[in-house]
Design a protein around this motif. Structure first.
Motif, mmCIF file in Angstrom:
data_model
loop_
_atom_site.group_PDB
_atom_site.id
_atom_site.type_symbol
_atom_site.label_atom_id
_atom_site.label_comp_id
_atom_site.label_asym_id
_atom_site.label_seq_id
_atom_site.Cartn_x
_atom_site.Cartn_y
_atom_site.Cartn_z
ATOM 1 N N GLN A 94 9.198 74.946 62.878
ATOM 2 C CA GLN A 94 8.231 75.154 61.800
ATOM 3 C C GLN A 94 7.725 76.600 61.820
ATOM 4 N N PRO A 95 7.606 77.265 60.655
ATOM 5 C CA PRO A 95 7.195 78.673 60.622
ATOM 6 C C PRO A 95 5.888 78.950 61.367
ATOM 7 N N GLY A 96 4.893 78.079 61.215
ATOM 8 C CA GLY A 96 3.625 78.272 61.908
ATOM 9 C C GLY A 96 3.767 78.175 63.414
ATOM 10 N N VAL A 97 4.669 77.298 63.869
ATOM 11 C CA VAL A 97 4.940 77.167 65.304
ATOM 12 C C VAL A 97 5.569 78.459 65.823
ATOM 13 N N GLU A 98 6.547 78.967 65.080
ATOM 14 C CA GLU A 98 7.208 80.220 65.462
ATOM 15 C C GLU A 98 6.218 81.386 65.506
ATOM 16 N N ALA A 99 5.353 81.435 64.506
ATOM 17 C CA ALA A 99 4.395 82.545 64.428
ATOM 18 C C ALA A 99 3.462 82.554 65.629
ATOM 19 N N ARG A 100 2.886 81.386 65.987
ATOM 20 C CA ARG A 100 1.977 81.326 67.131
ATOM 21 C C ARG A 100 2.725 81.645 68.433
ATOM 22 N N SER A 110 9.241 79.088 75.672
ATOM 23 C CA SER A 110 9.717 78.598 74.365
ATOM 24 C C SER A 110 8.570 77.863 73.691
ATOM 25 N N PRO A 111 8.670 77.578 72.390
ATOM 26 C CA PRO A 111 7.739 76.607 71.803
ATOM 27 C C PRO A 111 7.943 75.255 72.491
ATOM 28 N N THR A 112 6.903 74.438 72.550
ATOM 29 C CA THR A 112 7.028 73.121 73.181
ATOM 30 C C THR A 112 7.664 72.114 72.241
ATOM 31 N N SER A 113 7.205 72.080 71.011
ATOM 32 C CA SER A 113 7.703 71.138 70.003
ATOM 33 C C SER A 113 8.065 71.924 68.749
ATOM 34 N N PRO A 114 9.132 71.556 68.060
ATOM 35 C CA PRO A 114 9.532 72.323 66.875
ATOM 36 C C PRO A 114 8.568 72.199 65.700
ATOM 37 N N THR A 115 7.705 71.171 65.726
ATOM 38 C CA THR A 115 6.759 70.975 64.625
ATOM 39 C C THR A 115 5.386 70.624 65.182
ATOM 40 N N THR A 116 4.393 70.648 64.310
ATOM 41 C CA THR A 116 3.081 70.108 64.648
ATOM 42 C C THR A 116 3.118 68.588 64.422
ATOM 43 N N ALA A 117 1.987 67.931 64.625
ATOM 44 C CA ALA A 117 1.930 66.479 64.517
ATOM 45 C C ALA A 117 2.305 66.006 63.109
ATOM 46 N N PHE A 118 3.143 64.961 63.058
ATOM 47 C CA PHE A 118 3.558 64.403 61.778
ATOM 48 C C PHE A 118 2.813 63.104 61.498
ATOM 49 N N PRO A 134 10.265 72.482 86.904
ATOM 50 C CA PRO A 134 8.907 72.258 86.394
ATOM 51 C C PRO A 134 8.694 72.956 85.055
ATOM 52 N N ALA A 135 7.841 72.366 84.211
ATOM 53 C CA ALA A 135 7.543 72.944 82.900
ATOM 54 C C ALA A 135 6.131 72.556 82.498
ATOM 55 N N MET A 136 5.536 73.378 81.652
ATOM 56 C CA MET A 136 4.148 73.184 81.246
ATOM 57 C C MET A 136 3.971 73.579 79.790
ATOM 58 N N SER A 137 3.136 72.825 79.076
ATOM 59 C CA SER A 137 2.763 73.197 77.706
ATOM 60 C C SER A 137 1.282 73.504 77.674
ATOM 61 N N ILE A 138 0.926 74.637 77.040
ATOM 62 C CA ILE A 138 -0.479 74.952 76.828
ATOM 63 C C ILE A 138 -0.704 75.201 75.338
ATOM 64 N N PRO A 139 -1.922 75.021 74.839
ATOM 65 C CA PRO A 139 -2.191 75.277 73.414
ATOM 66 C C PRO A 139 -2.017 76.761 73.093
ATOM 67 N N ALA A 140 -1.342 77.045 71.977
ATOM 68 C CA ALA A 140 -1.116 78.434 71.555
ATOM 69 C C ALA A 140 -1.800 78.728 70.232
ATOM 70 N N GLY A 141 -2.788 77.905 69.871
ATOM 71 C CA GLY A 141 -3.481 78.116 68.609
ATOM 72 C C GLY A 141 -3.140 77.043 67.600
ATOM 73 N N LEU A 142 -3.488 77.302 66.348
ATOM 74 C CA LEU A 142 -3.256 76.342 65.270
ATOM 75 C C LEU A 142 -2.227 76.889 64.302
ATOM 76 N N SER A 143 -1.384 76.021 63.794
ATOM 77 C CA SER A 143 -0.399 76.404 62.791
ATOM 78 C C SER A 143 -1.086 76.571 61.437
ATOM 79 N N ASP A 144 -0.334 76.909 60.427
ATOM 80 C CA ASP A 144 -0.897 77.107 59.092
ATOM 81 C C ASP A 144 -1.496 75.821 58.524
ATOM 82 N N ASP A 145 -1.073 74.668 59.070
ATOM 83 C CA ASP A 145 -1.611 73.389 58.609
ATOM 84 C C ASP A 145 -2.869 72.974 59.369
#
Length: 512
Positions: A282-288, A414-422, A450-461
């Motif tokens: 998702q573009p917003g995911v890529e941007a963040r 890398s991004p954790t998930s290709p999209t935000t919540a659906f 090992p791998a970790m996900s942290i919040p990188a902000g909010l997408s455009d949505d």
């Protein structure tokens, strides 16, 4: 006494500091969290079982300890925690969100639960998940759908959506999850929480209900990187009851996280995985994501692009290996020893085989049945080498990709998930679209790193985006330093933690 809303929005570390300063008691903390659970559950539905009385008793036991006894306990002692209902808890119903285990009360604790109890951390209850951890949205629970606190019409991710939603909604400061293909990290990305999959074998799996034994790993769900580090050090370490447990001491995650908070990454090489961003994201995911990479560079890290060409086969390999292990592990649920038992109709022979078939038909949901059938096929005579054997060869190629990448970089991102919540139901009719949510998280499970996900902000949505760090095997501390540094830099750029943007109507009126 701090008011409830202010208290539950503290990090676990801040709660622990107040406990040590005797500004609050563990009972205060547990009572506040139970108040939030009561208020939030009608809309969030993160919990399958709330063990309030037991949690208050555990809190009182901590409060009654002497100062010298408390001084010998881990830093998070007295802070409450929620547990994914895939981890067995003595005396508390454990269902794996399946009808086939409805009403089952385990006679023993998982190793991680024993460690939490030894640390005097009260257990708030058991959180919802996709049945037997099989799903990416928590829509496959046999009991209820858990909502994303950021938008209750959207999923919290899966399989551990209950733990992630509970932490995101301030129902719990900490939680445990299990991660087989991203089930801690992907919900973390979708709910704005921190989710960690430790090195395979770094945390005992004894007492974790098996989904896919060569992939499953218990790990922390928190709101901050330091909280995850502290929790992982409590639950980690060797366990002779788990044959896959690594025979070494815990890694220095806490020291690395605290060092990262100084935001000096000079000398660190960060590998940008070419195959885990770009098309399909998702573009917003890529941007963040790229904004966060720029922050790592600004803190002194050297960013290099690395290629892992066999990652493109990871999804296919995973969805052969995982269902194969599922079909084997779930064979034990047959109505003979424990759990659900459904007798066949009167006009059908009352045999053990028919009882087993009737029980499994009634007890398992559609997604579980789908994976059992797929796995049984992959393991069947004539297909084993073509499918399961080939998938294991691909797994080796992915492991080698990681080894080569870590020769070029200290940590991969890398991004954790290709999209935000659906939205609910959006992908339920298309299993392949649902499986694609794990495209960036699966490689780490296949390789055991090992791998970790942290919040990188909010997408455009307006929904949270996750940023993933991946470290070499048995080097979990390597990802904690840059994760804590990025967390601090992002919080400074936002001017507040990400959760400050979250609307929490369930907290209104709770102040005391």
């Amino acid at each position: 006494m701090t008011d409830t809303t202010e208290l539950v929005k503290l990090s676990a570390v801040q709660m622990a500091e107040k406990l040590r300063a005797k500004e609050i008691t563990s009972r205060d903390l547990v009572s506040a969290q139970l108040d939030v659970i009561d208020a939030a559950e009608p809309s969030i539905k993160a919990f399958l079982t709330v063990s309030g009385e037991a949690a208050l008793e555990q809190a009182d036991a901590f409060d009654n300890l002497s100062d010298s006894e408390k001084a010998e306990l881990p830093e998070l002692a007295g802070v409450p925690i929620a547990i994914k209902d895939m981890i067995v808890t003595k005396g508390i119903q454990t269902t794996a969100a399946s009808r086939i285990l409805e009403g089952w009360i385990p006679p023993y604790d998982a190793t991680v639960i024993e460690k939490l109890k030894a640390a005097h951390m009260p257990l708030l209850g058991k959180t919802n998940l996709d049945e037997f951890a099989q799903g990416s949205s928590t829509e496959h629970s046999a009991y209820q759908n858990t909502s994303n606190p950021w938008d209750v019409e959207r999923v919290p991710g899966g399989s551990g959506g209950g733990s992630a939603a509970a932490v995101s909604a301030f129902e719990a400061p900490l939680a445990l999850g299990t991660d087989t293909g991203g089930s801690i990290r992907q919900p973390g990305a979708l709910t704005g929480t921190v989710g960690v999959k430790p090195t395979y074998g770094g945390v005992s799996r004894f007492g974790a209900i098996a989904m896919a034994s060569s992939l499953d790993q218990i790990g922390p769900v928190t709101r901050t990187v330091l909280d995850s580090a502290l929790l992982q050090e409590i639950i980690g370490g060797h366990d002779k009851r788990d044959s896959t447990s690594i025979p070494e001491g815990p890694r220095p995650m806490v020291a690395a996280a605290r060092e990262g908070q100084r935001r000096d990454l000079k000398g660190l090489k960060v590998g940008l995985v070419k195959e885990l961003n770009g098309e399909g994201f998702q573009p917003g995911v890529e941007a963040r994501f790229h904004e966060a990479v720029d922050m790592l560079t600004a803190m002194g890290a050297e960013v290099v692009e690395v290629s892992c060409p066999n990652f493109k086969y990871s999804l296919g390999a995973y969805y052969i290996i995982m269902p194969s292990e599922v079909s084997s592990n779930l064979a034990r649920y047959d109505g003979m020893r424990y759990g659900l038992r459904v007798m066949p109709p009167e006009d059908v022979a009352q045999t053990a085989a028919n009882m087993m078939a009737t029980t499994r038909e009634a007890g398992f949901g559609d997604e579980v049945k789908r994976r059992i059938i797929l796995g049984t096929y992959a393991l069947s005579a004539g297909y084993y080498d073509a499918w399961y054997g080939s998938a294991q060869k691909v797994r080796t190629l992915i492991i080698n990709d990681f080894k080569k990448a870590f020769e070029q970089a200290d940590v991969l991102v890398s991004p954790t998930s290709p999209t935000t919540a659906f939205k609910f139901g959006e992908k339920m009719d298309d299993p392949l679209a649902m499986y694609m949510n794990d495209i960036a998280t699966i490689p780490a499970n296949l390789a055991g790193v090992p791998a970790m996900s942290i919040p990188a902000g909010l997408s455009d949505d307006g929904l949270p985006v996750g940023f993933q760090f991946i470290a070499p095997q048995q080097r979990d501390e390597v990802m904690y330093k840059p994760a804590a540094a990025l967390e601090a830099a992002l919080e400074e750029s936002w001017g507040a933690p990400i959760w400050s943007s979250l609307k929490t109507p369930w907290l209104d009126g709770l102040n005391k």
